[in-house]
Design a protein around this motif. Sequence first.
Motif, PDB file in Angstrom:
ATOM      1  N   GLY A  17       3.967  41.749 -74.814  1.00  0.00           N
ATOM      2  CA  GLY A  17       4.061  43.103 -75.334  1.00  0.00           C
ATOM      3  C   GLY A  17       2.870  43.997 -75.109  1.00  0.00           C
ATOM      4  O   GLY A  17       2.909  45.169 -75.461  1.00  0.00           O
ATOM      5  N   GLY A  18       1.804  43.484 -74.516  1.00  0.00           N
ATOM      6  CA  GLY A  18       0.599  44.285 -74.362  1.00  0.00           C
ATOM      7  C   GLY A  18       0.253  44.638 -72.938  1.00  0.00           C
ATOM      8  O   GLY A  18      -0.715  45.361 -72.692  1.00  0.00           O
ATOM      9  N   GLY A  19       1.013  44.100 -71.972  1.00  0.00           N
ATOM     10  CA  GLY A  19       0.684  44.352 -70.580  1.00  0.00           C
ATOM     11  C   GLY A  19      -0.631  43.727 -70.158  1.00  0.00           C
ATOM     12  O   GLY A  19      -1.255  44.165 -69.185  1.00  0.00           O
ATOM     13  N   ASP A  20      -1.058  42.662 -70.855  1.00  0.00           N
ATOM     14  CA  ASP A  20      -2.367  42.082 -70.567  1.00  0.00           C
ATOM     15  C   ASP A  20      -2.364  40.565 -70.493  1.00  0.00           C
ATOM     16  O   ASP A  20      -3.429  39.941 -70.431  1.00  0.00           O
ATOM     17  CB  ASP A  20      -3.379  42.531 -71.629  1.00  0.00           C
ATOM     18  CG  ASP A  20      -2.958  42.148 -73.047  1.00  0.00           C
ATOM     19  OD1 ASP A  20      -1.828  41.664 -73.233  1.00  0.00           O
ATOM     20  OD2 ASP A  20      -3.778  42.344 -73.973  1.00  0.00           O
ATOM     21  N   VAL A  21      -1.196  39.943 -70.492  1.00  0.00           N
ATOM     22  CA  VAL A  21      -1.105  38.486 -70.439  1.00  0.00           C
ATOM     23  C   VAL A  21      -0.112  38.086 -69.346  1.00  0.00           C
ATOM     24  O   VAL A  21       0.967  38.676 -69.233  1.00  0.00           O
ATOM     25  CB  VAL A  21      -0.627  37.894 -71.786  1.00  0.00           C
ATOM     26  CG1 VAL A  21      -0.351  36.403 -71.654  1.00  0.00           C
ATOM     27  CG2 VAL A  21      -1.676  38.126 -72.866  1.00  0.00           C
ATOM     28  N   LEU A  22      -0.486  37.098 -68.567  1.00  0.00           N
ATOM     29  CA  LEU A  22       0.428  36.496 -67.596  1.00  0.00           C
ATOM     30  C   LEU A  22       0.797  35.111 -68.099  1.00  0.00           C
ATOM     31  O   LEU A  22      -0.070  34.266 -68.318  1.00  0.00           O
ATOM     32  CB  LEU A  22      -0.238  36.398 -66.221  1.00  0.00           C
ATOM     33  CG  LEU A  22      -0.448  37.727 -65.486  1.00  0.00           C
ATOM     34  CD1 LEU A  22      -1.407  37.549 -64.323  1.00  0.00           C
ATOM     35  CD2 LEU A  22       0.887  38.277 -64.997  1.00  0.00           C
ATOM     36  N   MET A  23       2.108  34.863 -68.285  1.00  0.00           N
ATOM     37  CA  MET A  23       2.551  33.558 -68.768  1.00  0.00           C
ATOM     38  C   MET A  23       4.058  33.449 -68.589  1.00  0.00           C
ATOM     39  O   MET A  23       4.773  34.463 -68.536  1.00  0.00           O
ATOM     40  CB  MET A  23       2.192  33.359 -70.247  1.00  0.00           C
ATOM     41  CG  MET A  23       2.290  31.901 -70.710  1.00  0.00           C
ATOM     42  SD  MET A  23       1.883  31.691 -72.478  1.00  0.00           S
ATOM     43  CE  MET A  23       0.173  32.242 -72.482  1.00  0.00           C
ATOM     44  N   GLY A  24       4.545  32.234 -68.479  1.00  0.00           N
ATOM     45  CA  GLY A  24       5.982  31.989 -68.385  1.00  0.00           C
ATOM     46  C   GLY A  24       6.363  30.769 -69.176  1.00  0.00           C
ATOM     47  O   GLY A  24       5.502  29.965 -69.576  1.00  0.00           O
ATOM     48  N   SER A  25       7.651  30.623 -69.416  1.00  0.00           N
ATOM     49  CA  SER A  25       8.159  29.441 -70.125  1.00  0.00           C
ATOM     50  C   SER A  25       9.417  28.934 -69.448  1.00  0.00           C
ATOM     51  O   SER A  25      10.140  29.690 -68.780  1.00  0.00           O
ATOM     52  CB  SER A  25       8.456  29.778 -71.594  1.00  0.00           C
ATOM     53  OG  SER A  25       9.479  30.759 -71.686  1.00  0.00           O
ATOM     54  N   ILE A  26       9.675  27.652 -69.626  1.00  0.00           N
ATOM     55  CA  ILE A  26      10.908  27.010 -69.153  1.00  0.00           C
ATOM     56  C   ILE A  26      11.478  26.264 -70.344  1.00  0.00           C
ATOM     57  O   ILE A  26      10.844  25.340 -70.871  1.00  0.00           O
ATOM     58  CB  ILE A  26      10.638  26.031 -67.997  1.00  0.00           C
ATOM     59  CG1 ILE A  26       9.865  26.722 -66.867  1.00  0.00           C
ATOM     60  CG2 ILE A  26      11.949  25.451 -67.472  1.00  0.00           C
ATOM     61  CD1 ILE A  26       9.258  25.756 -65.869  1.00  0.00           C
ATOM     62  N   ILE A  27      12.677  26.655 -70.768  1.00  0.00           N
ATOM     63  CA  ILE A  27      13.274  26.108 -71.984  1.00  0.00           C
ATOM     64  C   ILE A  27      14.591  25.423 -71.649  1.00  0.00           C
ATOM     65  O   ILE A  27      15.387  25.930 -70.857  1.00  0.00           O
ATOM     66  CB  ILE A  27      13.473  27.212 -73.035  1.00  0.00           C
ATOM     67  CG1 ILE A  27      12.106  27.778 -73.457  1.00  0.00           C
ATOM     68  CG2 ILE A  27      14.227  26.707 -74.251  1.00  0.00           C
ATOM     69  CD1 ILE A  27      12.171  28.928 -74.426  1.00  0.00           C
TER      70      ILE A  27
END
Length: 416
Positions: A227-237
């Motif tokens: 939500g901040g445009g400042d984090v790179l991350m992903g998830s696999i569920i």
Amino acid sequence: MTDSDFSKGTTRLIHHPYQPPAGFEAPQPGVFKASTVYFPTVADMRQREWKDKSAYTYGLHGTPTTYTLEERLCTLEGGTQCVLVPSGLAALATVALALLKSGDELLLPDNAYGPNKALAEGELRHFGIAHQVYDPMDPADLARKISPRTRLVWLEAPGSVSMEFPDLAELVRVCQAQGVCSALDNTWGAGLAFKPFDLLGDAVHLGEQGSLAVDISAHALTKYPSGGGDVLMGSIITRDTALHMKIKLCHMRLGLGVAANDAESVLRSLPSISLRYQAHDQTARILAAWWQAQPQCAQLLHPAFEGAPGHAHWQAVCERKPGTGLAAGLFSVMIDARYTQAQVDAFCDHLKLFKIGYSWGGPVSLVVPYELGSMRQGWPAHLKHGTLVRFSTGLESAQDLMMDLNQAMQAHLPWA
């Protein structure tokens, strides 16, 4: 002070006996940073297991911070197991590397996220993994293209940039009928517009799997969860333990990990994701309706609007009760073909509040013009010709954004 005194002082600082008292609680979970994790004994080291999250062995395999984020993301999407990766694209790549080998085949929708197509055309092809592109708006085309070599089908709802919403339930049924793993890029839905493991909405309790579900949900946490445009991350569920373990072991062998402070940022943002998502959605609909009334708009591409490609499919999955469906803060406009690409680019350059930039889901509104013809195998029949511009609404005032659009339009896209 002698060298001996100095070294003893350093040793005492490193091996200080103080331990803070237990029982501290606060709104945000603690941030644990570690590569090394201590074991009280060799026997304990040999007995610990990280795969089921029952213990800690090494920072790369999980900390209280990452375990907490994984569990909360499972609650958001309705899954039971989660792994975290450094970006949304890393989530797509990890799924492919975990499940595919030389001689296998991958199917992608023609409107798939561009870097996922590039991965198939580059590294996966070099590894001997073939791929085909199918028409996401035609489940029969997917059924025809699944072969004995097909091991993975990617789904997107809606499609990247052009925003068509497919018959997601029917695409999943096709995969299930032919015994092929289905993986959904669920970044747009974010676990809020619809539940990937409960596509028909017939699960009784929170966390239950419905009668129709995808096998894998990949999510760019870079967008709405951050939500901040400042984090790179992903998830696999996932919900299937064996499938999760294939992904988790590949994840371990690739040495993938996320920074503790990035995990902290996403954890801090998650409690407000529903409020932010609805705010983005509301603003996007106001602006989309404004665009629809402009003669410069040849076609509005927003799945919640009647007449948009796949609107009925969006209703079936996202709006089971009239007026309740969510649709994120993303929409595209096909600018009338009378305007050149240069004129459309100048319009985007003239915007003040909308910034030119990729990604979405942050507080600042974004705009990007696309050359759609270069991104598809052919011009889709359901799209009018023109120049496509994608808008991502931030958290600014809808009225202010509308005024910004109008001033840029008057300057560079005059109708008369």
